[in-house]
Design a protein around this motif. Structure first.
Motif, PDB file in Angstrom:
ATOM      1  N   MET A 240     -15.524 -35.823  -4.567  1.00  0.00           N
ATOM      2  CA  MET A 240     -16.186 -36.818  -3.715  1.00  0.00           C
ATOM      3  C   MET A 240     -15.403 -36.982  -2.422  1.00  0.00           C
ATOM      4  O   MET A 240     -14.187 -37.185  -2.443  1.00  0.00           O
ATOM      5  CB  MET A 240     -16.283 -38.158  -4.436  1.00  0.00           C
ATOM      6  CG  MET A 240     -16.980 -39.241  -3.624  1.00  0.00           C
ATOM      7  SD  MET A 240     -17.114 -40.824  -4.520  1.00  0.00           S
ATOM      8  CE  MET A 240     -18.319 -40.371  -5.754  1.00  0.00           C
ATOM      9  N   SER A 241     -16.090 -36.900  -1.287  1.00  0.00           N
ATOM     10  CA  SER A 241     -15.456 -37.053   0.019  1.00  0.00           C
ATOM     11  C   SER A 241     -15.532 -38.499   0.464  1.00  0.00           C
ATOM     12  O   SER A 241     -16.601 -39.126   0.433  1.00  0.00           O
ATOM     13  CB  SER A 241     -16.158 -36.152   1.041  1.00  0.00           C
ATOM     14  OG  SER A 241     -15.543 -36.259   2.299  1.00  0.00           O
ATOM     15  N   MET A 242     -14.382 -39.049   0.883  1.00  0.00           N
ATOM     16  CA  MET A 242     -14.288 -40.437   1.334  1.00  0.00           C
ATOM     17  C   MET A 242     -13.772 -40.452   2.776  1.00  0.00           C
ATOM     18  O   MET A 242     -12.725 -39.861   3.072  1.00  0.00           O
ATOM     19  CB  MET A 242     -13.337 -41.226   0.443  1.00  0.00           C
ATOM     20  CG  MET A 242     -13.699 -41.179  -1.038  1.00  0.00           C
ATOM     21  SD  MET A 242     -15.281 -41.956  -1.403  1.00  0.00           S
ATOM     22  CE  MET A 242     -14.843 -43.682  -1.156  1.00  0.00           C
ATOM     23  N   PRO A 243     -14.469 -41.141   3.691  1.00  0.00           N
ATOM     24  CA  PRO A 243     -14.080 -41.128   5.113  1.00  0.00           C
ATOM     25  C   PRO A 243     -13.035 -42.180   5.467  1.00  0.00           C
ATOM     26  O   PRO A 243     -13.030 -42.702   6.586  1.00  0.00           O
ATOM     27  CB  PRO A 243     -15.409 -41.411   5.813  1.00  0.00           C
ATOM     28  CG  PRO A 243     -16.127 -42.322   4.855  1.00  0.00           C
ATOM     29  CD  PRO A 243     -15.746 -41.846   3.472  1.00  0.00           C
ATOM     30  N   THR A 244     -12.152 -42.488   4.541  1.00  0.00           N
ATOM     31  CA  THR A 244     -11.123 -43.513   4.740  1.00  0.00           C
ATOM     32  C   THR A 244      -9.798 -43.028   4.168  1.00  0.00           C
ATOM     33  O   THR A 244      -9.775 -42.167   3.280  1.00  0.00           O
ATOM     34  CB  THR A 244     -11.505 -44.830   4.057  1.00  0.00           C
ATOM     35  OG1 THR A 244     -11.680 -44.582   2.643  1.00  0.00           O
ATOM     36  CG2 THR A 244     -12.784 -45.410   4.635  1.00  0.00           C
ATOM     37  N   PRO A 245      -8.665 -43.589   4.617  1.00  0.00           N
ATOM     38  CA  PRO A 245      -7.380 -43.284   3.972  1.00  0.00           C
ATOM     39  C   PRO A 245      -7.329 -43.880   2.565  1.00  0.00           C
ATOM     40  O   PRO A 245      -8.085 -44.791   2.223  1.00  0.00           O
ATOM     41  CB  PRO A 245      -6.350 -43.968   4.890  1.00  0.00           C
ATOM     42  CG  PRO A 245      -7.077 -44.236   6.169  1.00  0.00           C
ATOM     43  CD  PRO A 245      -8.512 -44.444   5.807  1.00  0.00           C
ATOM     44  N   ILE A 246      -6.431 -43.370   1.738  1.00  0.00           N
ATOM     45  CA  ILE A 246      -6.208 -43.965   0.431  1.00  0.00           C
ATOM     46  C   ILE A 246      -5.413 -45.261   0.608  1.00  0.00           C
ATOM     47  O   ILE A 246      -4.760 -45.463   1.629  1.00  0.00           O
ATOM     48  CB  ILE A 246      -5.460 -43.010  -0.526  1.00  0.00           C
ATOM     49  CG1 ILE A 246      -4.032 -42.728  -0.030  1.00  0.00           C
ATOM     50  CG2 ILE A 246      -6.232 -41.705  -0.704  1.00  0.00           C
ATOM     51  CD1 ILE A 246      -3.183 -41.965  -1.047  1.00  0.00           C
ATOM     52  N   PRO A 247      -5.449 -46.174  -0.356  1.00  0.00           N
ATOM     53  CA  PRO A 247      -4.659 -47.406  -0.243  1.00  0.00           C
ATOM     54  C   PRO A 247      -3.173 -47.108  -0.104  1.00  0.00           C
ATOM     55  O   PRO A 247      -2.655 -46.141  -0.683  1.00  0.00           O
ATOM     56  CB  PRO A 247      -4.960 -48.130  -1.559  1.00  0.00           C
ATOM     57  CG  PRO A 247      -6.283 -47.590  -2.005  1.00  0.00           C
ATOM     58  CD  PRO A 247      -6.300 -46.163  -1.569  1.00  0.00           C
ATOM     59  N   GLN A 248      -2.488 -47.937   0.659  1.00  0.00           N
ATOM     60  CA  GLN A 248      -1.056 -47.764   0.870  1.00  0.00           C
ATOM     61  C   GLN A 248      -0.286 -48.034  -0.426  1.00  0.00           C
ATOM     62  O   GLN A 248      -0.609 -48.954  -1.171  1.00  0.00           O
ATOM     63  CB  GLN A 248      -0.560 -48.706   1.960  1.00  0.00           C
ATOM     64  CG  GLN A 248      -0.898 -48.248   3.367  1.00  0.00           C
ATOM     65  CD  GLN A 248      -0.209 -46.935   3.719  1.00  0.00           C
ATOM     66  OE1 GLN A 248       0.952 -46.714   3.386  1.00  0.00           O
ATOM     67  NE2 GLN A 248      -0.930 -46.052   4.391  1.00  0.00           N
ATOM     68  N   ASP A 249       0.721 -47.214  -0.671  1.00  0.00           N
ATOM     69  CA  ASP A 249       1.602 -47.380  -1.835  1.00  0.00           C
ATOM     70  C   ASP A 249       3.003 -46.978  -1.379  1.00  0.00           C
ATOM     71  O   ASP A 249       3.355 -45.795  -1.383  1.00  0.00           O
ATOM     72  CB  ASP A 249       1.128 -46.503  -2.993  1.00  0.00           C
ATOM     73  CG  ASP A 249       1.964 -46.658  -4.255  1.00  0.00           C
ATOM     74  OD1 ASP A 249       3.117 -47.136  -4.163  1.00  0.00           O
ATOM     75  OD2 ASP A 249       1.478 -46.293  -5.344  1.00  0.00           O
ATOM     76  N   SER A 250       3.802 -47.964  -0.980  1.00  0.00           N
ATOM     77  CA  SER A 250       5.109 -47.654  -0.395  1.00  0.00           C
ATOM     78  C   SER A 250       6.028 -46.974  -1.401  1.00  0.00           C
ATOM     79  O   SER A 250       6.829 -46.107  -1.033  1.00  0.00           O
ATOM     80  CB  SER A 250       5.761 -48.937   0.139  1.00  0.00           C
ATOM     81  OG  SER A 250       5.909 -49.903  -0.891  1.00  0.00           O
ATOM     82  N   GLY A 251       5.934 -47.350  -2.674  1.00  0.00           N
ATOM     83  CA  GLY A 251       6.776 -46.714  -3.685  1.00  0.00           C
ATOM     84  C   GLY A 251       6.481 -45.232  -3.830  1.00  0.00           C
ATOM     85  O   GLY A 251       7.395 -44.409  -3.930  1.00  0.00           O
ATOM     86  N   LEU A 252       5.207 -44.881  -3.837  1.00  0.00           N
ATOM     87  CA  LEU A 252       4.795 -43.476  -3.930  1.00  0.00           C
ATOM     88  C   LEU A 252       5.401 -42.653  -2.809  1.00  0.00           C
ATOM     89  O   LEU A 252       6.000 -41.587  -3.047  1.00  0.00           O
ATOM     90  CB  LEU A 252       3.268 -43.395  -3.878  1.00  0.00           C
ATOM     91  CG  LEU A 252       2.659 -42.005  -3.670  1.00  0.00           C
ATOM     92  CD1 LEU A 252       2.897 -41.134  -4.888  1.00  0.00           C
ATOM     93  CD2 LEU A 252       1.163 -42.116  -3.362  1.00  0.00           C
ATOM     94  N   TRP A 253       5.281 -43.141  -1.574  1.00  0.00           N
ATOM     95  CA  TRP A 253       5.728 -42.343  -0.430  1.00  0.00           C
ATOM     96  C   TRP A 253       7.244 -42.376  -0.266  1.00  0.00           C
ATOM     97  O   TRP A 253       7.831 -41.422   0.250  1.00  0.00           O
ATOM     98  CB  TRP A 253       4.996 -42.787   0.826  1.00  0.00           C
ATOM     99  CG  TRP A 253       3.525 -42.522   0.671  1.00  0.00           C
ATOM    100  CD1 TRP A 253       2.532 -43.427   0.446  1.00  0.00           C
ATOM    101  CD2 TRP A 253       2.898 -41.231   0.639  1.00  0.00           C
ATOM    102  NE1 TRP A 253       1.329 -42.787   0.294  1.00  0.00           N
ATOM    103  CE2 TRP A 253       1.517 -41.444   0.415  1.00  0.00           C
ATOM    104  CE3 TRP A 253       3.359 -39.921   0.790  1.00  0.00           C
ATOM    105  CZ2 TRP A 253       0.601 -40.397   0.329  1.00  0.00           C
ATOM    106  CZ3 TRP A 253       2.453 -38.879   0.713  1.00  0.00           C
ATOM    107  CH2 TRP A 253       1.098 -39.125   0.484  1.00  0.00           C
ATOM    108  N   SER A 254       7.903 -43.410  -0.741  1.00  0.00           N
ATOM    109  CA  SER A 254       9.368 -43.413  -0.752  1.00  0.00           C
ATOM    110  C   SER A 254       9.899 -42.379  -1.727  1.00  0.00           C
ATOM    111  O   SER A 254      10.868 -41.659  -1.435  1.00  0.00           O
ATOM    112  CB  SER A 254       9.887 -44.809  -1.117  1.00  0.00           C
ATOM    113  OG  SER A 254       9.596 -45.735  -0.098  1.00  0.00           O
ATOM    114  N   ARG A 255       9.284 -42.298  -2.918  1.00  0.00           N
ATOM    115  CA  ARG A 255       9.692 -41.262  -3.875  1.00  0.00           C
ATOM    116  C   ARG A 255       9.457 -39.878  -3.292  1.00  0.00           C
ATOM    117  O   ARG A 255      10.303 -38.990  -3.393  1.00  0.00           O
ATOM    118  CB  ARG A 255       8.925 -41.414  -5.189  1.00  0.00           C
ATOM    119  CG  ARG A 255       9.277 -42.632  -6.002  1.00  0.00           C
ATOM    120  CD  ARG A 255       8.731 -42.528  -7.412  1.00  0.00           C
ATOM    121  NE  ARG A 255       7.292 -42.323  -7.467  1.00  0.00           N
ATOM    122  CZ  ARG A 255       6.378 -43.288  -7.470  1.00  0.00           C
ATOM    123  NH1 ARG A 255       6.780 -44.557  -7.384  1.00  0.00           N
ATOM    124  NH2 ARG A 255       5.089 -43.008  -7.552  1.00  0.00           N
TER     125      ARG A 255
END
Length: 265
Positions: free
Chosen positions: A65-80
């Motif tokens: 499924m294509s979504m025209p928006t960013p995914i929700p922010q998750d600071s822990g995910l991107w810090s890891r």
């Protein structure tokens, strides 16, 4: 263990996948399986009730499924992710769309499902230059080019399948010396590995944790509470089933090569 993984492919700009091109890429990259698109009137395209495109790969159905928006922010995910991928936070900040990719159906076996989904994600990336990252099961973020490369090993025999796309190993300081904990292994065996050592170097520790993780992915929960294991007769590593004292009470295989007594939970 049965599991249905939900995965996001981040896009630099919103785009809709070409399912015919996806099928061709799957056939080219994984000729050991059949990629069958079975709508005679509109080859390559089928819609489910949620509006996702569906492809049959092997004996499974995969929804995209294509979504025209960013995914929700998750600071822990991107810090890891940034601990092994320095550009991770910048990529997350600039993406403007995403794909939701999942295997349809209930009671899917974890390893076959992970292999299948990884192959499909690699083929999607090969056909969509907008792809910039993959978030696996909401927990593990990796760059698209790494997925493109490692996903070709989706059906490689144990231990060479692309488990680095599915799990993280995160080091920490511990009372015995150093430790490492996995993130993502519980999707396969219901627990993570938390390993503490007083004798191993960090590199050796991470190698040992990865080796144990891929062994458990392949063979399941073969380590029982109270077992020991090791590479030779002199190396005995104790295993306890425990809710982690360090990581929010998550269920872990608590492993140590130190002469300490570990309590049950």
């Amino acid at each position: 263990m049965s599991r249905s993984f939900l995965t996001f492919v981040l896009l630099e700009r919103p785009a809709t996948p070409n399912m015919v091109a996806l099928a061709a890429a799957l056939r080219s990259r994984h000729p050991e399986l059949a990629a069958n698109l079975d709508d005679g009137d509109a080859p390559g395209i089928r819609q489910n009730s949620a509006g996702a495109s569906v492809i049959r790969f092997g004996d499974q159905l995969i929804a995209v499924m294509s979504m025209p928006t960013p995914i929700p922010q998750d600071s822990g995910l991107w810090s890891r992710a940034a601990s092994v991928w320095p550009e991770a936070k910048a990529v997350a900040a600039r993406h403007r769309g995403h794909l939701i990719v999942s295997v349809l159906g209930q009671k899917q076996q974890s390893l076959p499902t992970a292999r299948l989904l990884t192959a499909v994600l690699g083929a999607l990336i090969a056909t969509m230059p907008q792809c910039c990252a993959v978030v696996w099961d909401g927990k593990i973020a990796r760059p698209a080019d790494l997925w493109l490369h490692l996903s070709t090993q989706s059906y490689a025999p144990f231990p060479d399948y692309p488990f680095p796309l599915w799990i993280d190993v995160l080091p920490f300081r511990s009372e015995p010396g150093i430790g490492a904990v996995t993130m993502g292994l519980s999707a396969f065996v219901d627990r993570e590995i938390e390993f503490e050592t007083s004798s191993l170097t960090l590199g050796a520790l991470i190698k040992k944790v990865l080796g144990l993780a891929v062994y458990l992915i392949e063979y399941g929960r073969v380590l029982r509470d109270g077992d020991t294991f090791g590479g030779d007769a002199q190396e005995r590593i104790a295993v306890r089933y425990k809710n982690s004292d360090k990581f929010n009470g998550i269920p872990v295989f608590l492993c140590t090569d130190s002469p300490v007594t570990l309590g049950h939970s």
